[in-house]
Write a protein that holds these residues in place. Structure first.
Motif, PDB file in Angstrom:
ATOM      1  N   TYR A 285       0.799  -1.219   0.000  1.00 29.90           N
ATOM      2  CA  TYR A 285       0.000   0.000   0.000  1.00 29.90           C
ATOM      3  C   TYR A 285       0.840   1.280   0.000  1.00 29.90           C
ATOM      4  N   ASN A 286       2.103   1.182   0.324  1.00 26.10           N
ATOM      5  CA  ASN A 286       2.948   2.379   0.249  1.00 26.10           C
ATOM      6  C   ASN A 286       3.766   2.416  -1.041  1.00 26.10           C
ATOM      7  N   SER A 370      -6.184  -0.857  -0.502  1.00 28.33           N
ATOM      8  CA  SER A 370      -5.994  -0.129   0.751  1.00 28.33           C
ATOM      9  C   SER A 370      -7.288   0.556   1.178  1.00 28.33           C
ATOM     10  N   GLN A 394      -0.902  -3.882   5.709  1.00 25.50           N
ATOM     11  CA  GLN A 394      -0.321  -2.817   4.889  1.00 25.50           C
ATOM     12  C   GLN A 394      -0.078  -3.267   3.459  1.00 25.50           C
TER      13      GLN A 394
END
Length: 466
Positions: A285-286, A370, A394
């Motif tokens: 998600y990052n 997300s 995450q």
């Protein structure tokens, strides 16, 4: 009572009341100092006390997190795996008309890139049909289509894995990749260490191959307990560790870099193989792919497994292995298992990997997933018992829920099935019955439709009746 003890009580109360839910990160030491008007030393002492009480956990360079307690860790000894028929019920229920599949790990395939892939597959099929009188049919024998291996190596090299096309063996999905790896590193009666809870497909592979398992207690925040692994290595002749380190199935954890390095160090020290099931790693998600174990491997002992089934569509059924020192064995077992993967699929996927199309797809779906886990979390908090605990992952598409102890997830699974709702009960993910108060859900398709919200509310009503 001392100042730090007062703060310990205040933070414990916030944890018990759910203001600080499991997996949440506490404010920085500076912020806590300003909030409670206490010195930094007092804050540090209070946080250290809560860590000693196992209510907080520390992640390197990230701070303090509220613990998610996993109870009833298994004894650290080899055991046979005996799986029932529930796994087939979970998968089968997902295909029944009218059922809402919330438990099976199916990605959403309604994306432009997935449509483009199938159009490319159709073009290849039409071209082959027109050339049928001239084209010579043959098997795309292991290690796989040269063009696909070249484009896949290019894609992997754009991350943190350094490899050549000659290092890759193409497989019929990620499950076959893991199965081939187990055959390459172990024989009947040998012992494999796995995380606990563990993906049921992995346990089924171990059972089918006549292997034994040691289940390592694992945590939704910190991941695999490497102290337990080290203790097991000192007592038992373990052949390999099979790990899902990035957005783990089912817990959702992502091992930090220091833990990954320690795991590699233990493998080197004890001269064992590491099978890395990395099928969810690209759904971060990052937008930053976790460093795979393979990228840290200096002794070619990591067998790195990947797949397109979780990032694109389950029907693609195409994966790969970077087997390191086990290359020849993997190549041989692939050949004697099913001779080859379909050439037409391999050629279409090779087109997918050219340019930035696939990477743009990964960025798009990761962002949407997300958002969808937030939607599921919102509805679970609204409709399920307040004692329910969970961690927001995450990455990936799966979430693990710790239900109130009165709720038996095996019974909940059967009740939900009669209502047309599919879930994955916790006992699927272990070799005994330790996770009967847990379930796993997949949020890849969760958009808060009326049907989905009703299903979550119905599950909450069922839980209340236990």
């Amino acid at each position: 009572m001392k100042k730090y003890e007062h703060l310990v009580q205040k933070l414990q109360l916030r944890i018990e009341q759910g203001d600080l839910p499991p997996g949440s990160r506490l404010p920085s030491i500076r912020a806590l100092s300003q909030q409670y008007q206490l010195s930094k030393n007092t804050i540090i002492r209070a946080l250290t006390e809560l860590e000693n009480l196992k209510q907080l956990q520390v992640k390197d360079r990230q701070g303090f997190f509220v613990s998610a307690q996993l109870k009833n860790s298994p004894p650290l000894k080899p055991r046979k795996v005996t799986m029932g028929a529930t796994a087939f019920s979970v998968l089968g229920s997902a295909n029944q008309p009218g059922n809402l599949a919330l438990g099976s790990a199916y990605p959403d395939s309604r994306w432009p890139t997935v449509s483009w892939y199938y159009q490319q597959l159709a073009k290849t099929a039409r071209r082959w049909a027109l050339e049928s009188s001239r084209r010579r049919s043959h098997y795309s024998t292991p290690p796989g289509d040269p063009r696909l291996r070249k484009t896949l190596a290019g894609h992997l090299n754009s991350t943190s894995i350094a490899c050549n096309s000659e290092d890759i063996v193409i497989t019929q999905g990620g499950q076959e990749a893991v199965s081939l790896c187990l055959r390459a590193v172990a024989e009947v009666g040998d012992t494999i260490a796995v995380e606990s809870p563990c993906y049921y497909g992995t346990l089924q592979c171990i059972e089918a191959l006549g292997l034994k398992v040691i289940e390592l207690p694992s945590d939704p925040i910190l991941g695999t307990n490497l102290d337990a692994l080290e203790s097991a290595l000192e007592r038992w002749p373990i052949k390999a560790v099979l790990t899902n380190p990035s957005f783990n199935n089912p817990l959702g954890f992502n091992l930090d870099l220091s833990t990954r390095k320690r795991l590699i160090g233990l493998a080197n020290r004890w001269d064992i193989a590491l099978i890395e099931d990395d099928v969810f790693a690209e759904l971060s998600y990052n937008q930053q792919r976790p460093t795979p174990l393979k990228a840290l491997d200096t002794e070619q002992r990591v067998l790195h497994c990947g797949s397109f089934s979780k990032t694109m569509d389950v029907d693609i059924r195409l994966g790969w292995v970077l087997p390191g020192r086990y290359y020849d064995k993997i190549n041989y077992y692939k050949f004697v298992t099913n001779i080859a993967c379909p050439a037409i699929t391999q050629q279409a996927v090779s087109e997918l990997l050219i340019g930035r199309r696939y990477r743009r797809h990964l960025a798009q779906v990761s962002r949407i997933y997300s958002e969808r886990v937030d939607m599921l979390t919102e509805d679970v908090r609204r409709f399920w018992p307040k004692e329910t605990m969970f961690i927001k992952p995450q990455g990936g598409i799966l979430q693990w829920f710790n239900l109130p102890e009165r709720v038996a997830s095996d019974q909940l699974f059967q009740q939900a099935l009669t209502a047309g709702i599919g879930i994955s009960p916790g006992n699927l993910f272990c070799a005994d019955n330790r996770f009967n108060h847990h379930i796993r859900l997949c949020y890849a398709h969760y958009t808060q439709s009326n049907e989905q919200i009703t299903a979550i509310a119905t599950l909450g009503e069922m839980m209340d009746r236990f």
